[in-house]
Design a protein around this motif. Structure first.
Motif, PDB file in Angstrom:
ATOM      1  N   HIS A   1       4.408   6.208   0.233  1.00 16.07           N
ATOM      2  CA  HIS A   1       3.804   4.944   0.661  1.00 16.07           C
ATOM      3  C   HIS A   1       3.824   3.904  -0.450  1.00 16.07           C
ATOM      4  O   HIS A   1       2.994   2.994  -0.486  1.00 16.07           O
ATOM      5  CB  HIS A   1       2.402   5.195   1.228  1.00 16.07           C
TER       6      HIS A   1
ATOM      7  N   CYS B   1       4.992   0.924   8.628  1.00 17.29           N
ATOM      8  CA  CYS B   1       4.858   2.346   8.305  1.00 17.29           C
ATOM      9  C   CYS B   1       3.646   2.886   9.048  1.00 17.29           C
ATOM     10  O   CYS B   1       2.719   2.138   9.361  1.00 17.29           O
ATOM     11  CB  CYS B   1       4.689   2.514   6.805  1.00 17.29           C
TER      12      CYS B   1
ATOM     13  N   CYS C   1       1.271   4.380   7.930  1.00 19.15           N
ATOM     14  CA  CYS C   1       0.039   4.263   7.134  1.00 19.15           C
ATOM     15  C   CYS C   1      -0.636   2.917   7.359  1.00 19.15           C
ATOM     16  O   CYS C   1      -1.754   2.689   6.906  1.00 19.15           O
ATOM     17  CB  CYS C   1       0.349   4.434   5.653  1.00 19.15           C
TER      18      CYS C   1
ATOM     19  N   CYS D   1       7.284   0.835   3.373  1.00 18.81           N
ATOM     20  CA  CYS D   1       7.095   2.053   2.570  1.00 18.81           C
ATOM     21  C   CYS D   1       8.380   2.882   2.525  1.00 18.81           C
ATOM     22  O   CYS D   1       9.159   2.910   3.482  1.00 18.81           O
ATOM     23  CB  CYS D   1       6.000   2.925   3.159  1.00 18.81           C
TER      24      CYS D   1
HETATM   25 ZN   LIG Z   1       3.226   3.832   4.344  1.00 16.37          ZN
END
Ligand SMILES: [Zn+2]
Length: 366
Positions: free
Chosen positions: A210, A220, A222, A227
């Motif tokens: 990340h 991403c 996340c 990332c």
């Molecule tokens: Zn990420």
């Protein structure tokens, strides 16, 4: 130190294995770990498979059980049931009682709080008391750690990382992580074989997957954008290929088999090869960032996807790293394939109970 060793010898953990002359000093006693001291289990809870391995005390593999899982949300209870089934399968294959195990180590894709609770956003797990859930059923010591860290342990003790002063072990799978392993000076040279590496390595994990490699890049999982994992994670690679107009659908349904298919197709060139070239470039940028930041002497590409991709992309990865890392840093680093593939995380997890027994002077945990 000699008292610790004599305790370990008396307890059957290690045995003397002769003498070696040291450089100008007095001869040193070689110590070897005795495999027959006991059995340990290592567990890999991954996004594509759950794997359980039974190992002797020197971490020789005696039996493994692997269950494919879909790369979708995994609930804790079914995962615990899979682990229990796997432990039962490997101990009965070898004729060992579960209660006689020295311990069970588990590698998980996330952070482990106080050795007990698992926070794994990619699995949707928040403070899951996994150690307790397993301990209640197995009735043996259970130890948890991040899967990139257990993978790093495996490569440092028994794999491509041996002899390195500072190694970065990259875990490539659906998720992407890295362990930074540093050998300390204190015990090196006093012991032989894996025992030296066991006691002399410390490692930390990073959420390398990340770190951003592309400003305003693709989303991403996340919540951020651009990332590394969104470009070199296994699902991302497969998605990039399938989005191409001339992509041929995969025959396999499972992520791991699909990636192997893609690598096989890339051998004939075409868009599969172009996708892998882009992967190598992105991975090279990610590795160059790590090299510029941490100045390692070794980078190991490990994990199941690392093993699948490695032979096809390693030369291009090295070339990309050469272009993106500072040249004097690039000059002192080797980039190598991992020695272990799918089994690396389980093997590394099995080091957790081994370390506990060694650290306690050979006393089995109650
Ligand atoms: Zn990420």
């Amino acid at each position: 130190m000699s008292n610790v060793v004599s305790d370990l010898i008396n307890d059957g953990v290690v045995a003397e294995a002769g003498l070696v002359g040291s450089d100008g000093g007095r001869p040193r006693t070689l110590i070897q770990v005795r495999g027959e001291f006991g059995h340990v289990v290592g567990v890999d809870i991954g996004e594509t498979h759950v794997q359980i391995g039974l190992f002797d005390y020197t971490l020789q593999t005696l039996a493994t059980a692997t269950y494919s899982v879909a790369a979708t949300r995994l609930e804790p209870e079914p995962v615990v049931r899979l682990v229990l089934a796997g432990v039962e399968e490997v101990v009965s294959a070898v004729g060992v009682e579960t209660g006689a195990l020295l311990g069970v180590g588990v590698g998980v894709p996330g952070a482990v709080q106080t050795g007990e609770l698992v926070h794994a956003p990619t699995l949707g797990w928040s403070a899951v008391p996994l150690a307790d859930m397993l301990r209640k059923e197995l009735r043996v010591p259970v130890y948890l750690d991040n899967c990139a860290r257990t993978l790093g342990q495996a490569e440092m003790w028994h794999g491509a990382g041996r002899g390195s002063r500072r190694a970065i072990v990259a875990l490539l799978g659906v998720g992407v992580g890295a362990a930074v392993a540093t050998a300390s000076e204190s015990f090196t040279g006093s012991f032989t074989g894996s025992f030296a590496d066991m006691t002399s390595t410390t490692s930390t994990t990073s959420e390398w997957g990340h770190t951003v490699i592309n400003v305003h890049g693709r989303p991403c999982r996340c919540g951020s954008r651009g990332c590394l994992e969104a470009y070199v994670g296994a699902e991302a690679i497969l998605g990039d290929y399938l989005a191409l107009p001339d992509a041929v659908p995969f025959e396999a349904g499972h992520t791991e088999a699909r990636l192997a298919e893609l690598v096989a197709r890339a051998a004939d060139g075409g868009s599969a090869a172009e996708v892998l070239d882009t992967v190598a470039e992105h991975l090279g940028i990610g590795i160059a960032n790590l090299i510029n930041l941490l100045s390692p002497d070794l980078v190991v590409l490990s994990g199941w996807a690392g093993q699948t991709l490695g032979p096809a992309i390693l030369p291009a990865v090295r070339e990309a790293v050469r272009r993106h890392a500072l040249s004097y840093m690039y000059g002192q680093v080797r980039i190598e394939p991992g020695r272990f593939g799918q089994e690396a995380v389980a093997l590394g997890a099995a080091t957790l109970p081994v370390v506990q027994v060694l650290a306690s002077g050979g006393v089995r945990a109650a």
